[in-house]
Design an enzyme around this catalytic site. Structure first.
Site: not given
Length: 485
Positions: A427, A330
């Site tokens: 994630h 991310c």
């Protein structure tokens, strides 16, 4: 009939989130339909909900403990810190903007309406709603307009249990002092107290319990010993992020100032063949790391500046020259690229900054946040992967042609020419057992660990722990029908 009770703390980090998770599992095992609720939370650890929103990771764990799907109503106001005084504001799962602390203090009363809306909806679908406060009601300077503690309890008509943390010391003063500073009406909402994180012989504290009961008039619901397995459950506060020694496969993780969704590390920390080392500011990235993992960030550009200020950019380049592996997730993925653009000024003043340059990609920040649970295929290991996306940026560039994931048949992520530097937005990927085992195997750290089963077993153990040390029958009897239900 729906009943509700609120767990508030005599201070921050007394273990409220963990207690609510354990209580949710305990009462669910008793056959009750349980729902967790936190009116206002502040955390950069978030989870994606079934209704396409986001809530604090602690409420996600509590929902899991209650065996209930995640819903944005469980945490209607989520503040995600972006600076020392500013935070992104999420209301009922959706980003509504950014606010400064002084402005939020004036505006928060208006958020009581969506908070109570969410609470009512939860009450319509549960027999017991376990409400978690934030910080402490003893912060009476914040009482006006409060929606997180006594302000919510008053508006919703919910009784309160006060929890003290004996591990910090001074727990008698914590409990008695809280009663002393509260207004009479707020103090009258407290029905009892509990002591958390006790180490040693509980019998030695019997006199302390007597003193608290005598001075407050509140009954004790018990003294909860330190729960050793707590580290196996996702932590909400970055202050709880700690190194976890293990095997020879070392994962070095720089502690970014706005680190987000750091529970991505939990499956690695649970592996017996893996050591997770959190690198604090002021320390170099270790030269013997097998993997440098750059985690998510709530303020990518600011954390990139910190990364350079610490000299970690130099350490990372040396790690790569030595043949070490890197994964950026991310915000960490965005940092590894050549450029990051923020034309709308989402993270502050609009600007374009140079990335670390280890991936030939560029990121452009967009106001629209991508939020979704995801099933993917890992080309690197030939295994399925599950996880979730929660980000603002869009990343493109030549190294995306070496994507190591597939999502809905499209390539995702990027890798450099060597294949040792990788980035993606997924994630939770290390929670996928087959992927994690296959990824770690070449480094000699593969195992048969079943991570998700371990989390479930820990929640069951926590529930049994509370059954043994708290009077849950008394707690349940103190729960009441909310005024707003």
């Amino acid at each position: 009939m729906t009943r509700a009770i609120m767990i508030q703390g005599a201070g921050s980090n007394v273990g409220k989130s963990m207690l609510v998770a354990g209580l949710a599992r305990a009462f669910t095992r008793r056959g009750l339909s349980v729902a967790p609720f936190k009116p206002q939370n502040m955390s950069n650890n978030a989870a994606v909900t079934v209704d396409g929103g986001e809530i604090g990771r602690a409420q996600a764990l509590q929902a899991r403990a209650a065996r209930r799907p995640l819903h944005s109503d469980m945490n209607p106001v989520l503040l995600k810190p972006e600076s020392e005084t500013g935070a992104q504001v999420i209301v009922q799962g959706k980003r509504v903007g950014t606010t400064q602390a002084r402005d939020f203090g004036r505006a928060r009363q208006s958020l009581l309406v969506p908070v109570l809306q969410s609470f009512r909806r939860l009450c319509s679908d549960a027999e017991l709603v376990l409400v978690e406060g934030a910080g402490s009601p003893a912060e009476i300077n914040l009482r006006e307009g409060d929606i997180a503690n006594m302000g919510f309890a008053e508006a919703a008509g919910v009784p309160v249990i006060l929890v003290g943390d004996i591990d910090r010391g001074g727990v008698i003063a914590q409990i008695v002092g809280t009663q002393a500073v509260l207004a009479a009406g707020d103090a009258g909402r407290i029905r009892g107290f509990a002591i958390n994180k006790f180490r040693g012989d509980i019998a030695l504290f019997s006199g302390g319990l007597d003193e608290i009961e005598a001075r407050t008039g509140w009954p004790s619901l018990g003294v909860v010993p330190w729960f050793e397995a707590a580290w196996r459950l996702p932590a909400e506060d970055a202050l709880d992020l700690a190194s976890r020694p293990g095997g020879a496969f070392k994962v070095a993780v720089p502690r970014l100032g706005r680190i987000a969704n750091f529970d991505d590390l939990d499956p690695l920390a649970a592996e017996p063949g893996v050591s997770v080392e959190i690198i604090e500011p002021g320390r170099p990235l270790p030269g013997d790391a097998s993997l440098v993992f750059i985690p998510g960030s709530k303020s990518t550009i600011a954390d990139l500046a910190q990364f350079r200020a610490e000299g970690w950019d130099i350490d990372l380049a040396a790690h790569i020259r030595r043949g070490g592996e890197v994964i950026g997730l991310c915000g960490g993925y965005q940092m590894l690229g050549r450029w990051i653009e923020d034309p709308a000024g989402i993270e502050g003043t609009a600007w374009r900054v140079e990335g670390l340059g280890h991936l030939d990609v560029e990121t452009v920040m967009h106001p629209e946040k991508r939020l979704r649970e995801t099933e993917a295929w890992c080309r690197l290991t030939g295994t399925p992967v599950t996880g979730y996306e929660i980000h603002l940026g869009r990343t493109t560039g030549p190294d995306c042609t070496r994507a190591w994931l597939e999502i809905d048949g499209r390539p995702d992520g990027a890798a450099d020419r060597t294949g040792r530097v990788r980035g993606c937005y997924l994630h939770g990927l290390f929670a996928s057992d087959r992927f994690r085992s296959a990824y770690l195997a070449p480094g000699g750290a593969a195992s048969g660990l079943r991570f998700e089963e371990g989390v479930e077993a820990t929640l069951d153990a926590l529930a049994a722990h509370l059954e043994a040390h708290m009077d849950l029958d008394l707690l349940l009897s103190l729960a009441e029908l909310p005024a707003t239900a």
